[in-house]
Motif scaffolding. Sequence first.
Motif, PDB file in Angstrom:
ATOM      1  N   VAL A 145      69.010  27.672 -19.844  1.00 29.33           N
ATOM      2  CA  VAL A 145      67.442  27.664 -19.347  1.00 29.33           C
ATOM      3  C   VAL A 145      66.562  26.396 -19.337  1.00 29.33           C
ATOM      4  CG1 VAL A 145      64.455  27.742 -19.936  1.00 29.33           C
ATOM      5  CG2 VAL A 145      66.306  30.122 -19.545  1.00 29.33           C
ATOM      6  N   ASP A 146      67.667  25.855 -21.086  1.00 28.17           N
ATOM      7  CA  ASP A 146      66.941  23.817 -20.826  1.00 28.17           C
ATOM      8  C   ASP A 146      67.835  22.972 -20.407  1.00 28.17           C
ATOM      9  OD1 ASP A 146      66.038  25.077 -22.806  1.00 28.17           O
ATOM     10  OD2 ASP A 146      67.302  24.754 -24.846  1.00 28.17           O
ATOM     11  N   GLU A 147      68.805  23.264 -19.897  1.00 26.77           N
ATOM     12  CA  GLU A 147      69.843  22.301 -18.983  1.00 26.77           C
ATOM     13  C   GLU A 147      68.890  22.648 -17.415  1.00 26.77           C
ATOM     14  OE1 GLU A 147      73.883  23.046 -18.547  1.00 26.77           O
ATOM     15  OE2 GLU A 147      73.582  24.827 -18.575  1.00 26.77           O
ATOM     16  N   SER A 148      68.992  23.769 -16.687  1.00 24.74           N
ATOM     17  CA  SER A 148      68.321  24.478 -15.741  1.00 24.74           C
ATOM     18  C   SER A 148      66.914  22.898 -15.320  1.00 24.74           C
ATOM     19  CB  SER A 148      68.506  25.232 -15.557  1.00 24.74           C
ATOM     20  OG  SER A 148      69.365  26.218 -14.713  1.00 24.74           O
ATOM     21  N   THR A 149      66.120  23.546 -16.481  1.00 22.96           N
ATOM     22  CA  THR A 149      64.968  22.944 -16.558  1.00 22.96           C
ATOM     23  C   THR A 149      64.515  22.027 -16.608  1.00 22.96           C
ATOM     24  OG1 THR A 149      63.888  24.901 -18.123  1.00 22.96           O
ATOM     25  CG2 THR A 149      62.339  23.349 -17.784  1.00 22.96           C
ATOM     26  N   LYS A 150      65.427  20.666 -17.786  1.00 27.05           N
ATOM     27  CA  LYS A 150      65.659  19.737 -17.691  1.00 27.05           C
ATOM     28  C   LYS A 150      66.640  18.720 -16.266  1.00 27.05           C
ATOM     29  CE  LYS A 150      67.973  15.704 -20.671  1.00 27.05           C
ATOM     30  NZ  LYS A 150      68.846  15.681 -20.949  1.00 27.05           N
ATOM     31  N   PHE A 151      67.079  19.459 -15.247  1.00 29.44           N
ATOM     32  CA  PHE A 151      67.494  19.101 -14.246  1.00 29.44           C
ATOM     33  C   PHE A 151      66.788  19.430 -12.813  1.00 29.44           C
ATOM     34  CE2 PHE A 151      70.467  19.087 -10.656  1.00 29.44           C
ATOM     35  CZ  PHE A 151      71.242  17.521 -11.202  1.00 29.44           C
ATOM     36  N   PHE A 152      66.642  20.655 -12.784  1.00 29.25           N
ATOM     37  CA  PHE A 152      65.699  20.832 -11.480  1.00 29.25           C
ATOM     38  C   PHE A 152      63.915  20.860 -11.980  1.00 29.25           C
ATOM     39  CE2 PHE A 152      69.416  23.675 -11.335  1.00 29.25           C
ATOM     40  CZ  PHE A 152      70.399  22.770 -10.470  1.00 29.25           C
ATOM     41  N   GLY A 153      63.855  20.718 -13.001  1.00 27.83           N
ATOM     42  CA  GLY A 153      62.221  20.667 -13.109  1.00 27.83           C
ATOM     43  C   GLY A 153      61.710  22.068 -13.105  1.00 27.83           C
ATOM     44  N   THR A 154      60.491  21.526 -14.005  1.00 33.11           N
ATOM     45  CA  THR A 154      59.829  23.205 -14.456  1.00 33.11           C
ATOM     46  C   THR A 154      59.470  23.976 -13.293  1.00 33.11           C
ATOM     47  OG1 THR A 154      58.791  22.134 -16.770  1.00 33.11           O
ATOM     48  CG2 THR A 154      58.027  24.044 -16.177  1.00 33.11           C
ATOM     49  N   PHE A 155      58.413  23.584 -12.230  1.00 32.26           N
ATOM     50  CA  PHE A 155      58.214  24.465 -11.408  1.00 32.26           C
ATOM     51  C   PHE A 155      59.869  24.874 -10.736  1.00 32.26           C
ATOM     52  CE2 PHE A 155      57.295  24.545  -6.936  1.00 32.26           C
ATOM     53  CZ  PHE A 155      56.355  25.910  -7.202  1.00 32.26           C
ATOM     54  N   GLY A 156      60.766  24.397 -10.141  1.00 29.84           N
ATOM     55  CA  GLY A 156      61.551  24.822  -9.875  1.00 29.84           C
ATOM     56  C   GLY A 156      62.735  26.265  -9.922  1.00 29.84           C
ATOM     57  N   HIS A 157      62.711  25.893 -11.653  1.00 30.22           N
ATOM     58  CA  HIS A 157      63.285  26.449 -12.771  1.00 30.22           C
ATOM     59  C   HIS A 157      62.889  28.005 -12.617  1.00 30.22           C
ATOM     60  CE1 HIS A 157      65.976  28.182 -15.089  1.00 30.22           C
ATOM     61  NE2 HIS A 157      65.855  28.022 -15.754  1.00 30.22           N
ATOM     62  N   ALA A 158      60.663  27.982 -12.359  1.00 26.10           N
ATOM     63  CA  ALA A 158      60.487  29.372 -12.488  1.00 26.10           C
ATOM     64  C   ALA A 158      60.591  29.671 -11.668  1.00 26.10           C
ATOM     65  CB  ALA A 158      58.754  28.288 -13.312  1.00 26.10           C
ATOM     66  N   TYR A 159      60.605  29.170 -10.149  1.00 26.91           N
ATOM     67  CA  TYR A 159      60.529  30.470  -9.517  1.00 26.91           C
ATOM     68  C   TYR A 159      62.194  30.369  -9.343  1.00 26.91           C
ATOM     69  CZ  TYR A 159      62.202  30.819  -4.316  1.00 26.91           C
ATOM     70  OH  TYR A 159      62.526  31.634  -3.566  1.00 26.91           O
ATOM     71  N   VAL A 160      62.961  29.764  -9.880  1.00 31.33           N
ATOM     72  CA  VAL A 160      64.383  30.746 -10.086  1.00 31.33           C
ATOM     73  C   VAL A 160      63.724  31.728 -10.923  1.00 31.33           C
ATOM     74  CG1 VAL A 160      66.671  30.989 -10.249  1.00 31.33           C
ATOM     75  CG2 VAL A 160      65.645  28.746  -9.214  1.00 31.33           C
ATOM     76  N   LEU A 161      63.300  31.800 -12.096  1.00 31.03           N
ATOM     77  CA  LEU A 161      63.302  33.055 -12.886  1.00 31.03           C
ATOM     78  C   LEU A 161      62.543  33.787 -12.264  1.00 31.03           C
ATOM     79  CD1 LEU A 161      63.064  31.276 -16.279  1.00 31.03           C
ATOM     80  CD2 LEU A 161      64.842  31.949 -15.487  1.00 31.03           C
ATOM     81  N   ILE A 162      61.700  34.136 -11.241  1.00 31.32           N
ATOM     82  CA  ILE A 162      60.980  35.043 -11.362  1.00 31.32           C
ATOM     83  C   ILE A 162      61.004  35.880 -10.162  1.00 31.32           C
ATOM     84  CG2 ILE A 162      58.935  34.019 -11.380  1.00 31.32           C
ATOM     85  CD1 ILE A 162      57.950  33.479  -8.244  1.00 31.32           C
ATOM     86  N   VAL A 163      62.306  34.982  -9.253  1.00 34.83           N
ATOM     87  CA  VAL A 163      63.225  35.948  -8.025  1.00 34.83           C
ATOM     88  C   VAL A 163      63.989  36.556  -8.879  1.00 34.83           C
ATOM     89  CG1 VAL A 163      64.384  35.382  -6.401  1.00 34.83           C
ATOM     90  CG2 VAL A 163      63.029  34.228  -5.712  1.00 34.83           C
ATOM     91  N   ARG A 164      64.195  35.913  -9.832  1.00 34.31           N
ATOM     92  CA  ARG A 164      66.080  36.824 -10.976  1.00 34.31           C
ATOM     93  C   ARG A 164      64.912  38.355 -11.365  1.00 34.31           C
ATOM     94  NH1 ARG A 164      70.689  35.803 -12.485  1.00 34.31           N
ATOM     95  NH2 ARG A 164      70.506  33.322 -11.778  1.00 34.31           N
ATOM     96  N   ALA A 165      63.807  37.589 -11.844  1.00 36.77           N
ATOM     97  CA  ALA A 165      62.721  38.961 -12.113  1.00 36.77           C
ATOM     98  C   ALA A 165      62.336  40.224 -11.520  1.00 36.77           C
ATOM     99  CB  ALA A 165      61.604  38.210 -13.144  1.00 36.77           C
ATOM    100  N   GLN A 166      62.373  39.868 -10.009  1.00 33.08           N
ATOM    101  CA  GLN A 166      62.080  40.733  -8.742  1.00 33.08           C
ATOM    102  C   GLN A 166      63.908  41.572  -8.802  1.00 33.08           C
ATOM    103  OE1 GLN A 166      59.488  39.708  -6.689  1.00 33.08           O
ATOM    104  NE2 GLN A 166      59.707  37.825  -6.754  1.00 33.08           N
TER     105      GLN A 166
END
Length: 579
Positions: free
Chosen positions: A391-412
């Motif tokens: 989570v930390d490295e993805s947030t730092k690399f892709f940005g907060t919004f980009g990684h949050a989108y990946v997470l909500i798709v994974r949750a679904q």
Amino acid sequence: MTESRDPPTGCAMFGIYSGMFRRRRSASMTSLHRINATEAEAAAPAAQANPAHRKAAAVPHDSSLRPARSGRRTAPGPAPRRRPRTRGAADPVPAKAANGVGGARTAADPASEYTGMAAELDKMILDHQRVKGTTQLVRATSGNMMLHRNLGNLNAGAGGASARSSLERGVKQANERKAPNGYAFSGMGNIVKESNKPAAGGDLCRALSHRTDPEKLKEMGNEEYRQGHYAEAVALYDQAIMMDARRPAYWSNKAAALAALGRLIEAVADCKEAVRIDPSYERAHHRLGGLYLRLGEPDKAIYHFKQSSKESTVADVSRAQSVKSRIAKSSDARRLKDWITVLQEAQAAVSDGADCAPQVMALQAEALLRLQRHDEADAVLAGAGAPRFGVDESTKFFGTFGHAYVLIVRAQVDMAAGRFEDAVATAQTAFQLDPSNREVTIVQRRAKAAAAARLRGNDLFKAGKFAEACAAYGEGLDREPGNAVLLCNRAACHAKLGRHEKAVEDCSAALAARPSYSKARLRRADCNVKLERWEASLRDYQVLIQELPENEDVKKALSEVETKLKSQRNGGAPARPQH
């Protein structure tokens, strides 16, 4: 000093340096020890009378390094008893041992300071522990390196024969005592490939001799990389970097090995360091461009490809531009809810090179979910080739919004696969990253509501309250339509209430979303048996026997259905009409 009866282990290679190590005081001291002990006793009264002598006497001396004075003889006697002393303000403070265990050296002790081979060995031990995280080597005294439970200071003997034999025995035992990763334990920071050939000792000595040459370490890392031993290559490149961090090739080669291990974000950081050291290093630019392309950052990939005109080709830039166009089209189609176009463009972007881009994978998985292809969506994010970043490295690399989108798709996707607890945790993490995002908030609420409804329905079903449980699962389906697990659970309630038609309908809807959902197929086959729909039941059992070939219940049910169907075809009682 005599050798231990136990055969020495891998640290026997240090026997060649035994002349530099301290010898412990023993009851049967040599004449040299006795002379030095007598001198110490004779100097004690004078030291008490003279403060300067007292200060010099406070510094321990190494009798093995001090030449004996000729002409003086004293009668042998018991070893002098050392008097306890308290450390005052002027006393030197003992320095901590290199590996944190034992150690009697002091920062101001000239007799205990050493350079050359012994200092190099100390540095090797520290490097090994820093890179490998091992604590096998410990310091027993100020100059004696040893392994746990093994004697470390070996007498070299006359002519070096004993040292050579000790080295051979140590190498043999090191190869016999294998580490879990398949490599022989060497007790050092260098990587030594386990081999049945007699050259194993030569490899150890070669690594030791090359310890001071970072170029040799780089060449060894290249050799490991060519053989597919990427973790070992990373360790060797790390050793070279620790010795000379100003060589961009070391960083670039390490990035290649990290990329082969799937650690792409770390590889990007090392490539960026190589480019920082030498902005004209075209190979590092080309490698960095390829990494950015794989991670779905086409603009950065194009920039670095253009910086490496000799390494890059027109095809490299063209692929990056194609990935950029595909991602843009997929994002636009998502806003229009054109899920077929989203899926096609995302798949094309992966084919063009963005095979480890989390956002591209998320677009593809979301489109498959909306098209009711839940198994495929799960395979995209949870398959063997799916990117896995923290989570930390993805947030730092892709940005907060980009990684949050990946997470909500994974949750679904987790909800669709029945992993409700994981879905809630993932959605909560996305909400913490981007709490102002309306889409993130909606997914978090849906995940919580669906998980609560399923848990309540399970409790009611266990209590035998099938009608209430059926209603609870229905509430979950209102928040998460088409969820295969909730549909199958509701079908179980219908079956318990004798509503087999409705149970079949729910099972069919679950299988439409997840064709590999064996529980829903088995439940539908059983309900069709209750409805005497032998052919429909037979089709389900034939699929199940391929998926569950060892299941005795499925074998028995299949046999019974085949018998019923044969009886019907041979003029038995007519089956009920199928709808």
